[in-house]
Scaffold this motif. Structure first.
Motif, PDB file in Angstrom:
ATOM      1  N   UNK A 131       0.634  -1.551   0.351  1.00 15.06           N
ATOM      2  CA  UNK A 131       0.501  -0.072  -0.170  1.00 15.06           C
ATOM      3  C   UNK A 131       0.830   1.254   0.081  1.00 15.06           C
ATOM      4  N   UNK A 132       1.011   2.575  -1.118  1.00 10.26           N
ATOM      5  CA  UNK A 132       1.340   3.267  -1.238  1.00 10.26           C
ATOM      6  C   UNK A 132       1.046   4.293  -0.167  1.00 10.26           C
ATOM      7  N   UNK A 133       1.787   5.671   0.325  1.00 10.51           N
ATOM      8  CA  UNK A 133       1.155   6.351   1.132  1.00 10.51           C
ATOM      9  C   UNK A 133      -0.081   6.767   0.657  1.00 10.51           C
ATOM     10  N   UNK A 134       0.193   7.542  -0.367  1.00  9.57           N
ATOM     11  CA  UNK A 134      -0.568   8.054  -1.606  1.00  9.57           C
ATOM     12  C   UNK A 134      -2.263   7.259  -2.026  1.00  9.57           C
ATOM     13  N   UNK A 135      -2.194   6.044  -1.588  1.00  6.69           N
ATOM     14  CA  UNK A 135      -3.313   4.940  -1.683  1.00  6.69           C
ATOM     15  C   UNK A 135      -4.109   5.738  -0.575  1.00  6.69           C
ATOM     16  N   UNK A 136      -3.873   5.965   0.489  1.00  7.72           N
ATOM     17  CA  UNK A 136      -3.881   6.237   1.886  1.00  7.72           C
ATOM     18  C   UNK A 136      -5.441   7.043   2.291  1.00  7.72           C
ATOM     19  N   UNK A 137      -5.500   7.989   1.595  1.00  3.04           N
ATOM     20  CA  UNK A 137      -6.305   9.280   0.973  1.00  3.04           C
ATOM     21  C   UNK A 137      -6.745   8.879  -0.064  1.00  3.04           C
ATOM     22  N   UNK A 138      -7.920   8.920  -0.714  1.00  4.44           N
ATOM     23  CA  UNK A 138      -8.957   9.049  -1.545  1.00  4.44           C
ATOM     24  C   UNK A 138      -8.136  10.664  -1.742  1.00  4.44           C
ATOM     25  N   UNK A 139      -8.449  11.759  -3.016  1.00  2.00           N
ATOM     26  CA  UNK A 139      -8.290  12.749  -3.615  1.00  2.00           C
ATOM     27  C   UNK A 139      -8.864  13.612  -3.161  1.00  2.00           C
ATOM     28  N   UNK A 140      -8.646  15.030  -2.150  1.00  2.00           N
ATOM     29  CA  UNK A 140      -9.251  16.117  -1.380  1.00  2.00           C
ATOM     30  C   UNK A 140      -9.706  15.327  -0.031  1.00  2.00           C
ATOM     31  N   UNK A 141      -8.961  15.053   0.498  1.00  2.00           N
ATOM     32  CA  UNK A 141      -9.791  14.111   1.756  1.00  2.00           C
ATOM     33  C   UNK A 141      -8.663  14.993   2.772  1.00  2.00           C
ATOM     34  N   UNK A 142      -9.004  15.586   3.350  1.00  2.00           N
ATOM     35  CA  UNK A 142      -8.207  16.238   4.587  1.00  2.00           C
ATOM     36  C   UNK A 142      -7.165  15.282   5.261  1.00  2.00           C
ATOM     37  N   UNK A 143      -5.484  15.411   5.403  1.00  2.00           N
ATOM     38  CA  UNK A 143      -4.905  14.811   5.967  1.00  2.00           C
ATOM     39  C   UNK A 143      -5.053  14.224   6.876  1.00  2.00           C
ATOM     40  N   UNK A 144      -5.493  16.305   7.957  1.00  2.00           N
ATOM     41  CA  UNK A 144      -5.480  15.336   9.308  1.00  2.00           C
ATOM     42  C   UNK A 144      -6.721  15.354  10.035  1.00  2.00           C
ATOM     43  N   UNK A 145      -7.479  14.431   9.393  1.00  2.00           N
ATOM     44  CA  UNK A 145      -8.434  14.018   9.501  1.00  2.00           C
ATOM     45  C   UNK A 145      -8.425  12.064   9.766  1.00  2.00           C
ATOM     46  N   UNK A 146      -9.230  11.545   9.928  1.00  2.00           N
ATOM     47  CA  UNK A 146      -9.670  10.030   9.686  1.00  2.00           C
ATOM     48  C   UNK A 146      -9.991   9.555   8.302  1.00  2.00           C
ATOM     49  N   UNK A 147      -9.098   8.897   7.206  1.00  2.00           N
ATOM     50  CA  UNK A 147      -9.449   8.504   6.085  1.00  2.00           C
ATOM     51  C   UNK A 147     -10.764   8.039   5.823  1.00  2.00           C
ATOM     52  N   UNK A 148     -11.124   7.917   4.880  1.00  2.00           N
ATOM     53  CA  UNK A 148     -12.616   7.065   4.730  1.00  2.00           C
ATOM     54  C   UNK A 148     -11.566   5.955   4.532  1.00  2.00           C
ATOM     55  N   UNK A 149     -10.905   5.564   4.301  1.00  2.00           N
ATOM     56  CA  UNK A 149     -10.108   4.372   4.168  1.00  2.00           C
ATOM     57  C   UNK A 149      -9.613   3.775   6.005  1.00  2.00           C
ATOM     58  N   UNK A 150      -9.549   3.962   6.545  1.00  2.00           N
ATOM     59  CA  UNK A 150      -9.431   3.809   7.644  1.00  2.00           C
ATOM     60  C   UNK A 150     -11.388   3.193   8.363  1.00  2.00           C
ATOM     61  N   UNK A 151     -11.992   4.474   7.844  1.00  2.00           N
ATOM     62  CA  UNK A 151     -13.128   4.194   8.582  1.00  2.00           C
ATOM     63  C   UNK A 151     -13.760   2.774   8.671  1.00  2.00           C
ATOM     64  N   UNK A 152     -13.633   2.677   7.006  1.00  2.00           N
ATOM     65  CA  UNK A 152     -13.982   0.855   6.800  1.00  2.00           C
ATOM     66  C   UNK A 152     -13.569  -0.056   6.962  1.00  2.00           C
ATOM     67  N   UNK A 153     -12.349  -0.063   7.761  1.00  2.00           N
ATOM     68  CA  UNK A 153     -11.147  -0.947   7.867  1.00  2.00           C
ATOM     69  C   UNK A 153     -11.568  -1.297   9.109  1.00  2.00           C
ATOM     70  N   UNK A 154     -12.439  -0.255   9.649  1.00  2.00           N
ATOM     71  CA  UNK A 154     -12.527  -0.523  10.938  1.00  2.00           C
ATOM     72  C   UNK A 154     -14.190  -1.284  11.378  1.00  2.00           C
ATOM     73  N   UNK A 155     -14.758  -1.539  10.011  1.00  2.00           N
ATOM     74  CA  UNK A 155     -15.926  -2.261  10.116  1.00  2.00           C
ATOM     75  C   UNK A 155     -15.442  -3.618   9.930  1.00  2.00           C
ATOM     76  N   UNK A 156     -13.848  -3.979   9.756  1.00  2.00           N
ATOM     77  CA  UNK A 156     -13.779  -5.683  10.136  1.00  2.00           C
ATOM     78  C   UNK A 156     -13.499  -6.201  11.619  1.00  2.00           C
ATOM     79  N   UNK A 157     -13.858  -5.193  11.845  1.00  2.00           N
ATOM     80  CA  UNK A 157     -13.473  -5.608  13.533  1.00  2.00           C
ATOM     81  C   UNK A 157     -14.769  -6.778  14.018  1.00  2.00           C
ATOM     82  N   UNK A 158     -14.699  -7.430  14.485  1.00  2.00           N
ATOM     83  CA  UNK A 158     -13.681  -7.782  15.833  1.00  2.00           C
ATOM     84  C   UNK A 158     -12.923  -8.853  15.176  1.00  2.00           C
TER      85      UNK A 158
END
Length: 575
Positions: free
Chosen positions: A459-486
């Motif tokens: 995973x390249x760093x550029x792929x973690x944030x979608x274009x235009x996402x605020x880099x100071x906030x939690x990215x959409x990718x991370x929020x989706x990955x949280x749904x892989x819990x528990x």
């Protein structure tokens, strides 16, 4: 030790594209799901939204019909029933769950947790004597009993019936009683990886079905089951995932006072994940059985009296602090013994023994030793004139199978592929060490002797944030990955690898933890990361040369601000 990175083969791009369009997710999420065997919309829906209706019929488990009828007879005839639970988290949560649910349906019920030091693991003759002396005619063992052939016979001679609820591997002979264990060879129950608490839950579910009791009341105890699943490191797949998902929801939405107090003492806030349970709640519950009595843990979990809960929680937390100190002290002594043993440098296993080590922490010490000497490890101490201890293993080496080949030197043993306990005569320790080393040397593979780091994908760093996402906030990718819990075995937190990384800032925290700011060429993303106990990698990142990094994505909360942080698992220079 240098880890071997096992990077999963990328899923064929056409499959990923087809699946992502079906689910309306991005490429990264689609590939992670396919790697977990989730390839249809229906499977994805079950994964992200597990339903309690999809739990298996409890009566598919061998002997469950008969066990339900025996308990109903006890309720009808007002017989005294004793719940006998192991002293670890799985056993004490199982007792708390069953006692908490049945107590208002059958007043003549009590529980018994054996003393780790005077009685040892599993069903004890002392416990059976207690039952006989106090007029109990039925014992239900939880998270133990599958190998208690002699104990069940002893109970029968005293006129006490037995129901075993266990999830450990059976021996060559089953106890002569009703035995609920999905690992029985003659049990057709479709899911084999329930925790001990999970087997007890299925028995209660059967009672609900048979007696037309409201199952939603039983589901209110799923927080206890989730704690058992996390603490006992059973797979978080299939039925366990359903139970754990709803148990964690129960724990976060309607936390029982015991867990509120334990988290408050640990300075942790809701919501919590299963990982938080494993590292915060479980060690404290375990500490009671290690240093004091597992009965205190049960009392804590079933109590509704706030003052009592606070008092027990503080005592258990004090036990946990003492456990940590003992763990560090004994680990240091054991490492010194290994260093002074000339044969240890070429050995394939570790067996250490000292008669005054604290029995309650030998399993933890075994895990610590593996961090330094990566091989199957057994730590033994003396208790009641016997050598007793715990075993831990590496990779997929089956420690339980290895002990079976040494059983002529053992008086008692039991456990799983990855962990086990045993008791032997003191005079057998030297012979056991020699035999165990021979067994391991003949059967362990080169791959099993090398620490591994699994990686889901690059995973390249550029792929973690979608274009235009605020880099100071939690990215959409991370929020989706949280749904892989528990997360847990069979559904571990996604692990990524980034190549050709450069550090822009380096700090060493407490002399052992590595704190980094990182970027990649042709990337405008700078990410913060922390590598716990990776201080020895500082030269690899401070040289100015590129390195590869393996990490998971985490949220870092500080003063009400939440930012993305990499949890660094490993680092190696670019070859």
């Amino acid at each position: 030790m240098q880890k071997r990175w096992l990077v999963k083969t990328p899923v064929e791009s056409t499959l990923v594209e087809e699946f992502r369009s079906t689910l309306k997710v991005d490429r990264i999420v689609a590939q992670l799901l396919i790697q977990r065997g989730i390839t249809t919309f229906e499977a994805a829906e079950s994964f992200f939204r597990p339903k309690l209706e999809d739990l298996h019929d409890p009566f598919l488990m061998k002997d469950l019909h008969e066990a339900v009828h025996r308990i109903n007879r006890a309720i009808e005839k007002e017989e005294k029933v004793l719940l006998f639970g192991d002293y670890d988290v799985d056993g004490t949560t199982a007792v708390a769950l069953m006692y908490g649910f049945l107590n208002d349906k059958h007043a003549a019920i009590d529980y018994y947790i054996p003393d780790r030091y005077t009685e040892g693991y599993g069903v004890s003759f002392q416990g059976i004597d207690f039952a006989a002396e106090h007029g109990f005619s039925l014992i239900i063992s939880l998270d133990c009993g599958i190998r208690s052939v002699d104990h069940v016979l002893y109970a029968k001679e005293k006129g006490i019936d037995f129901i075993v609820c266990d999830h450990h591997n059976p021996g060559s002979e089953l106890p002569d009683c009703l035995v609920l264990d999905p690992k029985r060879l003659d049990c057709l129950y479709p899911y084999k990886e329930l925790s001990g608490c999970g087997v007890g839950f299925k028995l209660l579910q059967g009672l609900c079905v048979e007696n037309k009791w409201n199952q939603h009341e039983l589901f209110g105890f799923l927080d206890l089951l989730a704690v058992s699943i996390g603490a006992d490191i059973v797979p978080v797949t299939g039925e366990n995932r359903i139970l754990c998902y709803h148990g964690m929801k129960q724990l976060n939405d309607h936390p029982r006072p015991a867990f509120v107090e334990l988290l408050k003492i640990a300075k942790r806030e809701f919501p919590v994940t299963l990982t938080d349970v494993v590292f915060t709640i479980a060690p404290r519950i375990n500490a009671a059985g290690r240093l004091r009595s597992g009965k205190h843990a049960v009392e804590l979990m079933i109590s509704q009296k706030i003052d009592e809960i606070k008092e027990i929680a503080l005592a258990i937390d004090a036990d946990n602090k003492e456990r940590r100190e003992l763990d560090q002290e004994i680990t240091a002594q054991a490492l010194e013994m290994i260093d002074e043993d000339a044969a240890a440098s070429t050995a394939k296993s570790t067996v250490v023994f000292k008669n005054d080590w604290h029995k309650g922490v030998v399993g933890i010490v075994a895990s610590r030793l593996i961090e330094q000497h990566y091989r199957p490890t057994i730590v033994l101490t003396e208790s009641n004139g016997k050598a007793t201890g715990s075993a831990r293993t590496v990779n997929n080496f089956d420690i339980h199978a290895a002990l079976i080949k040494c059983e002529h030197l053992l008086e008692q043993f039991g456990g799983h592929t990855h962990a086990a306990g045993m008791t032997m005569a003191l005079e057998n320790v030297a012979a056991f060490k020699e035999t165990f080393e021979k067994v391991v040397a003949e059967s362990i593979s080169i791959e099993e002797q090398t620490p591994e780091q699994e990686v889901d994908m690059e995973l390249d760093f550029n792929e973690i944030f979608t274009p235009g996402e605020n880099r100071m906030k939690i990215p959409r990718l991370k929020r989706i990955l949280e749904q892989f819990e528990p997360h847990g075995p069979g559904n571990m937190k996604p692990v990524f690898m980034a190549k050709n990384v450069f550090s822009t800032d380096i700090r060493l925290l407490k002399e052992v933890h590595l704190k980094l700011s990182m970027t990649q060429p042709n990337s405008d993303v700078i990410l913060e990361g922390i590598g716990f106990n990776l201080g020895d990698k500082i030269d690899d990142v401070a040289s100015g040369l590129p390195f590869d990094v393996v990490f998971t994505l985490e949220s870092n909360k500080w003063r009400e601000r939440e930012t993305l942080q990499m949890n660094i698992k490993d680092i190696r220079p670019v070859l």
